[in-house]
Motif scaffolding. Structure first.
Motif, mmCIF file in Angstrom:
data_model
loop_
_atom_site.group_PDB
_atom_site.id
_atom_site.type_symbol
_atom_site.label_atom_id
_atom_site.label_comp_id
_atom_site.label_asym_id
_atom_site.label_seq_id
_atom_site.Cartn_x
_atom_site.Cartn_y
_atom_site.Cartn_z
ATOM 1 N N PRO A 297 18.447 5.246 -10.581
ATOM 2 C CA PRO A 297 18.018 6.280 -9.614
ATOM 3 C C PRO A 297 16.818 5.864 -8.752
ATOM 4 N N ILE A 298 15.811 5.258 -9.364
ATOM 5 C CA ILE A 298 14.635 4.882 -8.548
ATOM 6 C C ILE A 298 15.026 3.811 -7.522
ATOM 7 N N GLN A 299 16.006 2.969 -7.894
ATOM 8 C CA GLN A 299 16.464 1.940 -6.945
ATOM 9 C C GLN A 299 17.316 2.557 -5.840
ATOM 10 N N ILE A 300 18.123 3.556 -6.191
ATOM 11 C CA ILE A 300 18.987 4.220 -5.197
ATOM 12 C C ILE A 300 18.159 4.775 -4.038
ATOM 13 N N GLN A 301 17.039 5.378 -4.356
ATOM 14 C CA GLN A 301 16.209 5.959 -3.306
ATOM 15 C C GLN A 301 15.090 5.020 -2.860
ATOM 16 N N GLY A 302 14.561 4.247 -3.794
ATOM 17 C CA GLY A 302 13.393 3.418 -3.498
ATOM 18 C C GLY A 302 13.716 2.208 -2.621
ATOM 19 N N ILE A 303 14.799 1.504 -2.936
ATOM 20 C CA ILE A 303 15.087 0.260 -2.189
ATOM 21 C C ILE A 303 15.335 0.537 -0.693
ATOM 22 N N PRO A 304 16.178 1.536 -0.322
ATOM 23 C CA PRO A 304 16.336 1.800 1.120
ATOM 24 C C PRO A 304 15.004 2.134 1.793
ATOM 25 N N ALA A 305 14.146 2.893 1.100
ATOM 26 C CA ALA A 305 12.855 3.263 1.703
ATOM 27 C C ALA A 305 12.018 2.011 1.962
ATOM 28 N N VAL A 306 11.987 1.091 0.999
ATOM 29 C CA VAL A 306 11.183 -0.121 1.175
ATOM 30 C C VAL A 306 11.805 -1.011 2.248
ATOM 31 N N LEU A 307 13.133 -1.124 2.223
ATOM 32 C CA LEU A 307 13.799 -1.963 3.235
ATOM 33 C C LEU A 307 13.545 -1.439 4.643
ATOM 34 N N LEU A 308 13.352 -0.120 4.766
ATOM 35 C CA LEU A 308 13.083 0.469 6.087
ATOM 36 C C LEU A 308 11.614 0.337 6.496
ATOM 37 N N GLY A 309 10.807 -0.254 5.624
ATOM 38 C CA GLY A 309 9.402 -0.486 5.967
ATOM 39 C C GLY A 309 8.480 0.669 5.604
ATOM 40 N N THR B 154 2.554 -0.603 2.147
ATOM 41 C CA THR B 154 1.901 -0.482 0.836
ATOM 42 C C THR B 154 2.793 0.285 -0.134
ATOM 43 N N LEU B 155 2.939 -0.276 -1.325
ATOM 44 C CA LEU B 155 3.795 0.362 -2.334
ATOM 45 C C LEU B 155 3.041 0.511 -3.644
ATOM 46 N N LEU B 156 3.187 1.667 -4.250
ATOM 47 C CA LEU B 156 2.542 1.910 -5.545
ATOM 48 C C LEU B 156 3.610 2.343 -6.540
ATOM 49 N N PHE B 157 3.539 1.770 -7.732
ATOM 50 C CA PHE B 157 4.536 2.124 -8.753
ATOM 51 C C PHE B 157 3.876 2.427 -10.082
ATOM 52 N N SER B 158 4.446 3.358 -10.794
ATOM 53 C CA SER B 158 4.035 3.603 -12.179
ATOM 54 C C SER B 158 4.937 4.660 -12.806
ATOM 55 N N ALA B 159 4.837 4.763 -14.138
ATOM 56 C CA ALA B 159 5.557 5.834 -14.823
ATOM 57 C C ALA B 159 4.653 7.052 -14.938
ATOM 58 N N THR B 160 3.355 6.825 -14.814
ATOM 59 C CA THR B 160 2.386 7.924 -14.902
ATOM 60 C C THR B 160 1.569 7.868 -13.616
ATOM 61 N N MET B 161 1.421 8.995 -12.965
ATOM 62 C CA MET B 161 0.632 8.968 -11.720
ATOM 63 C C MET B 161 0.037 10.350 -11.515
ATOM 64 N N PRO B 162 -1.114 10.618 -12.146
ATOM 65 C CA PRO B 162 -1.689 11.948 -11.985
ATOM 66 C C PRO B 162 -2.047 12.261 -10.539
ATOM 67 N N LYS B 163 -2.114 13.566 -10.239
ATOM 68 C CA LYS B 163 -2.378 14.036 -8.869
ATOM 69 C C LYS B 163 -3.600 13.382 -8.264
ATOM 70 N N LYS B 164 -4.641 13.220 -9.075
ATOM 71 C CA LYS B 164 -5.893 12.690 -8.563
ATOM 72 C C LYS B 164 -5.649 11.307 -7.947
ATOM 73 N N ILE B 165 -4.869 10.472 -8.659
ATOM 74 C CA ILE B 165 -4.650 9.117 -8.159
ATOM 75 C C ILE B 165 -3.687 9.129 -6.981
ATOM 76 N N GLN B 166 -2.716 10.036 -7.011
ATOM 77 C CA GLN B 166 -1.805 10.126 -5.859
ATOM 78 C C GLN B 166 -2.584 10.501 -4.603
#
Ligand code: ADP
Ligand code: MG
Length: 608
Positions: free
Chosen positions: A192-204, A357-369
């Protein structure tokens, strides 16, 4: 005379008395006590104001309960309940208001941008342009169809102009030799993350990618980067001293090495099929600077680095980021949490132009987002599951084990499953002790922590990865991002201080569709707040709650699911709100204590 006078007098007096009595009768005002008078004035006032106040207020002022109310007890109960709820609602609003204030106070005032951009006030409005566009069949898809696909795969996107999800690697337009290399690794359909993530990254697009551990986030930033580099190389081959085009930053040397190996696998597979060679350099501490400098001098497309060594190379001007257009922070929140924030700021300051710029993680609290958004242009947030949720493929068991019984119980626990098994402990010394004990008991074990030299660390990881050793004992250094194949069991010898670290630790098993077990030892030395977070995390993942956790109750149980945020927006723990966050409190105390000290005393390096 004397005889007649008295009766006359008496008569007159009587007459006077009668007269005055009858006069007094008419104007007689009896004495009213002060208390009574006040009460009367009050009722009078009430009667006057009754016409002015609205219905609700009247109801409140004339609150009568009990048998005199002439209202059924059920109705009275409902009225009281409504009132209590209204009161609670206003308390909740107050709590939300307070949380907003705290989050604002702790949010960074300094944006995460290059100094040049800050100085000139440069703000980028458009995403980076790339040469990729979705295939026609995907472009033709209606937005309802896109939503349907996202819904099916539990993908949530946030941000303007969400790129369409793409369900196959073929439709992502990867060359068939790359598809063959993916197939060799058993990868045929995107996650799932690849289904949505890869097109977004490929589009810049800039993205924040949040998906549970072992869900294939690495390929989301690796595959598009390889494609971009090949495109660059085709157009204008990189000369010596040129590059990198792409930079990937990881929180540990082991994770950087792993990502480097993944990239090498695909770039080698492509170059062996006469595609342009994409050159990659691993830039981590513990390896010779000379070799890394030499590789950079020959020209490089991709650098995979840890923050410390990267800063060193940039400061010494061995490398620059003048043509760098792609920056990925893997396990981004962990990196900021571990105290690399300043280093990341410095690295940002070396960029000379807009980057993706791309950021990845399994945990990403609001403060860091929120903090990270200052570095992003028109970002897309891709969420698969709640940020900070544990992988559903891990069976989580929690056991109460007394401190002195832990070591002996560990041996018993090791027999729960087949190897390979990972054991985590927060302290380096404890890792050494466990390792030694297991060796004494004849267990094939290796260990890693930050106190060991790089050669030893690499050897241990290699032995464990290749299956020559059954058990790896490690500090949290091995908890982030490492992808060991088929880990059967993760044992938390201690409960980590942060629930996020727990999520990352247990995420070493149950990866990519397989299931695994995680056993966590707890006892009375554990902090109650983190145990509450653990309890709610187990509840969320529908796991068995041991009685010792079941008995724990949060003080603010009613507030745990307030607004659109569950749990704490600072650390992501589900068992408390930001107003009671022990981590935030500890950080604030630390900041107060270090005010006025020199920087070198305020180091926040973790123990491992
Ligand atoms: P994460 O970074 O999300 O924790 P990784 O990127 O390390 O996860 O991937 C975990 C494992 O899943 C790796 O071994 C990887 O080869 C494998 N993998 C990645 N994508 C797929 C896929 N689409 N199908 C099957 N396996 C995959
Ligand atoms: Mg990862």
């Amino acid at each position: 005379m004397s005889d007649s006078l008295p009766p006359l007098k008496r008569y007159r007096r009587e007459e006077d008395e009668e007269k005055s009595a009858s006069e007094d009768d008419e104007n007689y005002v009896p004495y009213v006590p002060l208390k009574e008078r006040r009460k009367n004035a009050f009722t009078k006032l009430l009667r006057v104001s009754k016409h002015q106040v609205d219905e609700e207020e009247v109801e409140e002022s004339s609150e009568v309960v009990g048998p005199q109310a002439k209202v059924s007890l059920l109705d009275q109960h409902n009225v009281l309940k409504k009132k209590a709820e209204a009161h609670k609602e206003s308390e909740k609003d107050k709590q939300l208001e307070e949380e907003k204030r705290i989050l604002q106070n702790i949010s960074e005032t300094r944006a995460l941008m290059a100094v040049g951009e800050l100085a000139k006030g440069v703000i980028y409005e458009h995403s980076i342009k790339t040469g990729w566009c979705p295939p026609r069949c995907v472009l033709k898809q209606s937005s309802a169809k896109c939503d349907e696909i996202r819904h099916k795969w539990h993908i949530l996107t946030e941000g303007e102009d969400s790129p369409p999800p793409i369900k196959t690697f073929q439709e992502m337009k990867f060359p068939h030799h790359l598809l063959a290399a993916l197939k060799k690794k058993g990868i045929t359909h995107p996650t799932p993350i690849q289904i949505q993530g890869i097109p977004a990254v490929l589009l810049g697009r800039d993205i924040i990618g949040i998906a549970f551990t072992g869900s294939g986030k690495t390929l989301v930033f690796v595959l598009p980067l390889i494609m971009f580099c090949m495109e660059q190389e085709r157009k204008l081959p990189f000369q010596s001293n040129e590059g990198p085009y792409g930079l990937i930053i990881c929180p540990s040397r082991e994770l950087a090495t792993q990502t480097y190996e993944v990239i090498k696998f695909y770039t080698n597979a492509l170059s062996s099929q006469s595609y342009p060679l994409v050159k990659t350099v691993l830039m981590i501490g513990g390896l010779a600077v000379r070799d890394q400098a030499e590789s950079v001098r020959r020209g490089v497309h991709i650098v995979v680095a840890t923050p410390g060594r990267l800063m060193d190379m940039l400061n010494k001007k061995i490398m620059n980021l003048e043509v760098c257009r792609y920056l990925c922070l893997d396990e981004a929140d962990r990196m900021i949490d571990m105290g690399f924030e300043e280093d990341i700021r410095t690295i940002f300051s070396y960029f000379k132009q807009q980057r993706q710029t791309l950021l990845f993680s399994a945990t990403m609290p609001k403060k860091i987002q929120n903090f990270a958004r200052s570095a992003l242009v028109r970002p897309i947030t891709v969420n698969v599951g709640r940020a900070g949720a544990a992988s559903m493929d891990v069976i989580q068991e929690v056991e109460y084990v007394k401190q002195e019984a832990k070591v002996v119980y560990l041996l018993e626990c090791l027999q729960k499953t087949h190897p390979p098994v990972l054991i985590f402990s927060e302290k380096k010394a404890e890792v050494d002790d466990i390792h030694e004990y297991l060796l004494l008991k004849g267990v094939e074990a290796v260990s890693i922590h930050g106190g060991k030299d790089q050669e030893e660390r690499q050897w241990a990881v290699r032995e464990f990865k290749d299956g020559r050793k059954d058990v790896l004992v490690a500090t949290d250094i091995a908890s982030k991002g490492l992808d060991f194949e088929n880990i059967q069991h993760v044992i938390n010898y201690d409960m980590p201080g942060d629930i996020e670290n727990y999520v990352h630790r247990i995420g070493r098993t149950g990866r990519c569709g397989k299931t695994g077990i995680a056993t966590t030892f707890i006892n009375k030395t554990c902090d109650e707040s983190v145990l509450l977070d653990l309890k709610h995390l187990l509840m969320e993942a529908k796991q068995k709650i041991p009685p010792v956790l079941g008995n724990l109750e949060s003080q603010n149980e009613d507030y745990l699911e307030l607004g659109d945020e569950r749990g704490c927006s600072y650390c992501g723990g589900l068992g408390h709100r930001i107003t009671d966050c022990p981590k935030l409190e500890a950080i604030q105390n630390k900041q107060t204590n270090t005010i006025g000290r020199k920087d070198y005393l305020a180091s926040s390096a973790p123990d491992w």
